[in-house]
Write a protein that holds these residues in place. Structure first.
Motif, mmCIF file in Angstrom:
data_model
loop_
_atom_site.group_PDB
_atom_site.id
_atom_site.type_symbol
_atom_site.label_atom_id
_atom_site.label_comp_id
_atom_site.label_asym_id
_atom_site.label_seq_id
_atom_site.Cartn_x
_atom_site.Cartn_y
_atom_site.Cartn_z
ATOM 1 N N MET A 94 61.749 43.759 49.935
ATOM 2 C CA MET A 94 61.175 42.853 50.934
ATOM 3 C C MET A 94 60.368 43.612 51.981
ATOM 4 S SD MET A 94 64.431 41.684 53.166
ATOM 5 C CE MET A 94 65.492 42.902 53.895
ATOM 6 N N LYS A 134 59.165 33.489 57.904
ATOM 7 C CA LYS A 134 58.862 33.769 56.502
ATOM 8 C C LYS A 134 58.910 35.284 56.288
ATOM 9 C CE LYS A 134 56.210 29.678 55.465
ATOM 10 N NZ LYS A 134 57.100 28.987 54.608
ATOM 11 N N ARG A 159 58.279 38.163 53.176
ATOM 12 C CA ARG A 159 57.790 38.418 51.821
ATOM 13 C C ARG A 159 58.871 39.161 51.037
ATOM 14 N NH1 ARG A 159 52.897 41.674 52.736
ATOM 15 N NH2 ARG A 159 52.883 41.776 50.481
#
Length: 144
Positions: free
Chosen positions: A50, A2, A4
């Motif tokens: 990101m 994952k 962000r």
């Protein structure tokens, strides 16, 4: 894994084109088309921000279709986005063809590969181990 991400663009998040793709397509996020003249370069925003985890980088690479069909590529290939960078992801494009190329909003302009990396610790020495190749450099192995 994952990651962000903030999407300030008008487009969906980058996606893999197929289940086995290594690269995610990056799209231009622009208000008006950008014309890149032959041998001209430009910075194309994506509207993406990101936070990569420590030990990872994002590599920005050309799209093979743009390169072969239009002669348009990513200038610093691969471009590296470090894990501590928090600015907008932008792509340095160059037109290596002999005709102008127009980038439209939402066009897929590059691909991004997420890759693990190590950081080196230097160990200074006066001697390196011997190898068969030795100091053989550019073209040392011939053409065949």
């Amino acid at each position: 894994m994952k990651i962000r991400i903030i999407n300030k663009s008008k487009h969906p998040l980058p996606q893999y084109a197929t289940p086995l793709s290594a690269g995610l397509d990056l799209r231009a996020n622009i208000d008006t088309p950008i014309t890149i003249n032959p041998l001209q370069r430009c910075l194309v925003p994506t509207g993406l921000y990101m936070a990569l985890p420590a030990g990872y980088e994002a590599q920005v690479r050309p799209r093979s279709g743009l390169a072969i069909k239009k002669g348009v590529t990513v200038l610093n290939s691969p471009g590296t986005i470090d894990a501590d960078y928090r600015g907008e992801i932008c792509v340095i494009m160059v037109n290596l063809s002999d005709t102008p190329f127009v980038i439209e909003d939402g066009e897929r302009i590059a691909q991004m590969v997420i890759a693990r990396h190590e950081q080196a610790e230097w160990e200074e020495t006066d001697v390196l181990d011997e190898t068969e190749r030795g100091e053989g450099g550019f073209g040392h192995s011939g053409r065949n």
